[in-house]
Design a protein around this motif. Structure first.
Motif, PDB file in Angstrom:
ATOM      1  N   LEU A   7       0.898  -1.139  -0.190  1.00 57.52           N
ATOM      2  CA  LEU A   7       0.019   0.065  -0.012  1.00 57.52           C
ATOM      3  C   LEU A   7       0.859   1.284  -0.085  1.00 57.52           C
ATOM      4  CD1 LEU A   7      -2.808  -1.031   2.338  1.00 57.52           C
ATOM      5  CD2 LEU A   7      -2.814  -0.919  -0.042  1.00 57.52           C
ATOM      6  N   THR A   8       1.881   1.199   0.808  1.00 53.25           N
ATOM      7  CA  THR A   8       2.820   2.408   0.790  1.00 53.25           C
ATOM      8  C   THR A   8       3.432   2.793  -0.330  1.00 53.25           C
ATOM      9  OG1 THR A   8       4.610   1.261   1.910  1.00 53.25           O
ATOM     10  CG2 THR A   8       3.022   2.194   3.194  1.00 53.25           C
ATOM     11  N   GLY A   9       3.880   1.678  -1.087  1.00 50.71           N
ATOM     12  CA  GLY A   9       4.585   1.724  -2.356  1.00 50.71           C
ATOM     13  C   GLY A   9       3.663   1.896  -3.493  1.00 50.71           C
ATOM     14  N   ALA A  10       2.241   1.691  -3.432  1.00 51.41           N
ATOM     15  CA  ALA A  10       1.394   1.899  -4.552  1.00 51.41           C
ATOM     16  C   ALA A  10       1.016   3.532  -4.923  1.00 51.41           C
ATOM     17  CB  ALA A  10      -0.006   1.345  -4.270  1.00 51.41           C
ATOM     18  N   ASP A  11       1.024   3.766  -6.227  1.00 53.98           N
ATOM     19  CA  ASP A  11       0.581   5.039  -6.678  1.00 53.98           C
ATOM     20  C   ASP A  11      -0.944   5.248  -6.230  1.00 53.98           C
ATOM     21  OD1 ASP A  11      -0.973   6.352  -9.383  1.00 53.98           O
ATOM     22  OD2 ASP A  11       1.131   7.203  -8.889  1.00 53.98           O
ATOM     23  N   ARG A  12      -0.868   6.659  -5.845  1.00 55.30           N
ATOM     24  CA  ARG A  12      -2.303   6.866  -5.266  1.00 55.30           C
ATOM     25  C   ARG A  12      -3.363   6.599  -6.377  1.00 55.30           C
ATOM     26  NH1 ARG A  12      -3.134  12.480  -2.426  1.00 55.30           N
ATOM     27  NH2 ARG A  12      -1.608  11.466  -1.315  1.00 55.30           N
ATOM     28  N   GLU A  13      -2.982   6.960  -7.738  1.00 59.77           N
ATOM     29  CA  GLU A  13      -4.287   6.833  -8.696  1.00 59.77           C
ATOM     30  C   GLU A  13      -4.610   5.324  -8.686  1.00 59.77           C
ATOM     31  OE1 GLU A  13      -6.228   9.160 -10.160  1.00 59.77           O
ATOM     32  OE2 GLU A  13      -5.407  10.298  -8.729  1.00 59.77           O
ATOM     33  N   THR A  14      -3.758   4.524  -8.627  1.00 57.53           N
ATOM     34  CA  THR A  14      -3.935   3.035  -8.606  1.00 57.53           C
ATOM     35  C   THR A  14      -5.034   2.738  -7.564  1.00 57.53           C
ATOM     36  OG1 THR A  14      -1.812   2.520  -9.824  1.00 57.53           O
ATOM     37  CG2 THR A  14      -2.893   0.704  -8.587  1.00 57.53           C
ATOM     38  N   LEU A  15      -4.500   3.289  -6.374  1.00 56.36           N
ATOM     39  CA  LEU A  15      -5.383   2.789  -5.059  1.00 56.36           C
ATOM     40  C   LEU A  15      -6.781   3.814  -5.523  1.00 56.36           C
ATOM     41  CD1 LEU A  15      -2.996   3.587  -2.338  1.00 56.36           C
ATOM     42  CD2 LEU A  15      -3.785   1.301  -3.017  1.00 56.36           C
ATOM     43  N   VAL A  16      -6.803   4.821  -5.959  1.00 58.12           N
ATOM     44  CA  VAL A  16      -8.101   5.447  -6.381  1.00 58.12           C
ATOM     45  C   VAL A  16      -9.043   4.436  -7.209  1.00 58.12           C
ATOM     46  CG1 VAL A  16      -9.239   7.285  -7.311  1.00 58.12           C
ATOM     47  CG2 VAL A  16      -7.364   7.714  -5.840  1.00 58.12           C
ATOM     48  N   GLU A  17      -8.489   4.086  -8.296  1.00 56.00           N
ATOM     49  CA  GLU A  17      -9.176   3.125  -9.182  1.00 56.00           C
ATOM     50  C   GLU A  17      -9.600   1.719  -8.467  1.00 56.00           C
ATOM     51  OE1 GLU A  17      -8.598   0.974 -13.418  1.00 56.00           O
ATOM     52  OE2 GLU A  17      -6.892   2.014 -12.544  1.00 56.00           O
ATOM     53  N   LEU A  18      -8.549   0.980  -7.603  1.00 54.71           N
ATOM     54  CA  LEU A  18      -9.078  -0.293  -7.415  1.00 54.71           C
ATOM     55  C   LEU A  18     -10.173   0.158  -6.268  1.00 54.71           C
ATOM     56  CD1 LEU A  18      -5.663  -1.839  -7.075  1.00 54.71           C
ATOM     57  CD2 LEU A  18      -7.625  -2.360  -8.867  1.00 54.71           C
ATOM     58  N   VAL A  19      -9.857   0.820  -5.163  1.00 58.20           N
ATOM     59  CA  VAL A  19     -10.482   1.184  -4.026  1.00 58.20           C
ATOM     60  C   VAL A  19     -12.038   1.794  -4.454  1.00 58.20           C
ATOM     61  CG1 VAL A  19     -10.852   1.912  -1.712  1.00 58.20           C
ATOM     62  CG2 VAL A  19      -8.806   0.981  -2.375  1.00 58.20           C
ATOM     63  N   GLY A  20     -11.894   2.603  -5.409  1.00 56.22           N
ATOM     64  CA  GLY A  20     -13.037   3.371  -6.101  1.00 56.22           C
ATOM     65  C   GLY A  20     -14.188   2.331  -6.488  1.00 56.22           C
ATOM     66  N   ASN A  21     -13.608   1.496  -7.032  1.00 55.78           N
ATOM     67  CA  ASN A  21     -14.567   0.849  -7.653  1.00 55.78           C
ATOM     68  C   ASN A  21     -15.332  -0.166  -6.594  1.00 55.78           C
ATOM     69  OD1 ASN A  21     -13.947   0.933 -10.440  1.00 55.78           O
ATOM     70  ND2 ASN A  21     -12.192  -0.610 -10.685  1.00 55.78           N
ATOM     71  N   ALA A  22     -14.750  -0.525  -5.513  1.00 58.14           N
ATOM     72  CA  ALA A  22     -15.292  -1.213  -4.391  1.00 58.14           C
ATOM     73  C   ALA A  22     -16.225  -0.321  -3.650  1.00 58.14           C
ATOM     74  CB  ALA A  22     -14.222  -1.757  -3.545  1.00 58.14           C
ATOM     75  N   VAL A  23     -15.715   0.911  -3.704  1.00 55.24           N
ATOM     76  CA  VAL A  23     -16.675   1.912  -2.717  1.00 55.24           C
ATOM     77  C   VAL A  23     -17.734   2.320  -3.770  1.00 55.24           C
ATOM     78  CG1 VAL A  23     -16.902   4.506  -1.936  1.00 55.24           C
ATOM     79  CG2 VAL A  23     -14.757   2.835  -1.495  1.00 55.24           C
ATOM     80  N   GLN A  24     -17.500   2.291  -5.043  1.00 53.44           N
ATOM     81  CA  GLN A  24     -18.771   2.653  -6.153  1.00 53.44           C
ATOM     82  C   GLN A  24     -19.854   1.538  -5.750  1.00 53.44           C
ATOM     83  OE1 GLN A  24     -18.575   5.119  -8.099  1.00 53.44           O
ATOM     84  NE2 GLN A  24     -20.735   4.823  -9.418  1.00 53.44           N
ATOM     85  N   GLY A  25     -19.489   0.270  -5.731  1.00 55.05           N
ATOM     86  CA  GLY A  25     -20.466  -0.824  -5.681  1.00 55.05           C
ATOM     87  C   GLY A  25     -21.214  -0.950  -4.344  1.00 55.05           C
ATOM     88  N   VAL A  26     -20.484  -0.211  -3.264  1.00 50.40           N
ATOM     89  CA  VAL A  26     -21.261  -0.114  -2.079  1.00 50.40           C
ATOM     90  C   VAL A  26     -22.163   1.039  -2.198  1.00 50.40           C
ATOM     91  CG1 VAL A  26     -21.123   0.487   0.566  1.00 50.40           C
ATOM     92  CG2 VAL A  26     -19.451  -1.164  -0.967  1.00 50.40           C
ATOM     93  N   LEU A  27     -21.895   1.999  -2.542  1.00 48.65           N
ATOM     94  CA  LEU A  27     -22.520   3.656  -2.513  1.00 48.65           C
ATOM     95  C   LEU A  27     -23.545   3.660  -3.553  1.00 48.65           C
ATOM     96  CD1 LEU A  27     -19.935   5.962  -0.967  1.00 48.65           C
ATOM     97  CD2 LEU A  27     -21.728   4.565   0.426  1.00 48.65           C
ATOM     98  N   ALA A  28     -23.160   3.327  -4.726  1.00 48.67           N
ATOM     99  CA  ALA A  28     -24.165   3.326  -5.930  1.00 48.67           C
ATOM    100  C   ALA A  28     -23.889   2.105  -6.831  1.00 48.67           C
ATOM    101  CB  ALA A  28     -23.521   4.634  -6.766  1.00 48.67           C
ATOM    102  N   PRO A  29     -24.612   1.144  -6.321  1.00 48.36           N
ATOM    103  CA  PRO A  29     -24.363   0.044  -7.248  1.00 48.36           C
ATOM    104  C   PRO A  29     -25.214   0.039  -8.481  1.00 48.36           C
ATOM    105  CG  PRO A  29     -25.773  -0.384  -5.455  1.00 48.36           C
ATOM    106  CD  PRO A  29     -25.157   0.873  -5.327  1.00 48.36           C
ATOM    107  N   GLY A  30     -24.592  -0.576  -9.503  1.00 44.64           N
ATOM    108  CA  GLY A  30     -25.383  -0.369 -10.870  1.00 44.64           C
ATOM    109  C   GLY A  30     -25.098   0.576 -11.626  1.00 44.64           C
ATOM    110  N   SER A  31     -24.290   1.632 -11.181  1.00 43.61           N
ATOM    111  CA  SER A  31     -23.814   2.941 -11.988  1.00 43.61           C
ATOM    112  C   SER A  31     -22.641   2.603 -12.449  1.00 43.61           C
ATOM    113  CB  SER A  31     -23.997   3.936 -10.951  1.00 43.61           C
ATOM    114  OG  SER A  31     -23.024   4.253  -9.798  1.00 43.61           O
TER     115      SER A  31
END
Length: 218
Positions: free
Chosen positions: A180-204
């Motif tokens: 995690l510390t070595g990961a590029d922030r935008e990579t984390l934004v994309e990966l975790v963002g997809n998961a958060v998207q599925g929780v807060l706005a599923p189907g979009s």
């Protein structure tokens, strides 16, 4: 001959200077009340009563309970505003906006990241601080997520999203997980963002495209 102080002069010297002292009295009362009762149980009226002022004056200084809590924890109001703005707009890309704003608030600006990280560290070892942080994050997610969209199970979804985001910060900032510390922030934004998207706005747009459960009302 011994000089006796003028009572009027003594009174003037001891007089409270006004707005700055009143604001500090409110902060002191709020700090004690948040520590004793936690974020959810603390009310503006109770803080005002403890400080000996009217509730409208607390609102005039801090605008909301979240703003008061932020001031107590020395978190700049603009940091909270940045996070809230992430929920504005359509559901498309919501997850990435939220994760990007969350990481920015916790990692980019020392004015916000230092008190927030201190709060998080305290929450790990102190039950009362843990309760404050959990309730604060969850309420902010619920309020922001439901302000312009209808979501079923909002409390559960907000709690899941908050846990994911806090876990990410713990992994990067406290535990120091190398991946995690070595990961590029935008990579984390994309990966975790997809998961958060599925929780807060599923189907979009932005989630994995699988069929959504009971989420947004279409």
């Amino acid at each position: 001959m011994t000089e006796h102080p003028n009572p009027a002069t003594t009174a003037r010297r001891g007089r409270r200077p006004g707005a700055n002292t009143t604001r500090q009295a409110i902060l002191d009362a709020a700090r004690a009340r948040f520590a004793a009762d936690g974020f959810a149980a603390t009310t503006i009226r109770r803080v005002a009563a403890d400080a000996g002022v009217d509730a409208s004056l607390v609102m005039q200084f801090f605008r909301s309970k979240s703003g008061l809590f932020a001031a107590v924890m020395s978190v700049p109001p603009d940091a909270l505003e940045r996070f809230s703005i992430a929920f504005e707009g359509t559901e498309d890309g919501l997850g990435e906006r939220v994760v990007r704003a969350f990481l920015a608030v916790w990692e980019e600006d020392a004015r916000s990241s230092e008190p927030l990280m201190a709060m998080l560290r305290a929450a790990i070892v102190d039950d009362r601080a843990n309760e404050q942080l959990r309730e604060f994050l969850q309420e902010r997610l619920i309020v922001a997520a439901t302000a312009s969209r209808a979501i079923d199970d909002a409390e559960l979804r907000a709690g899941i999203a908050a846990s994911m985001l806090v876990g990410l910060v713990v992994g990067r900032g406290i535990v120091g997980v190398p991946a995690l510390t070595g990961a590029d922030r935008e990579t984390l934004v994309e990966l975790v963002g997809n998961a958060v998207q599925g929780v807060l706005a599923p189907g979009s747009s932005g989630d994995d495209g699988r069929a959504a459960g009971p989420g947004l009302r279409r």
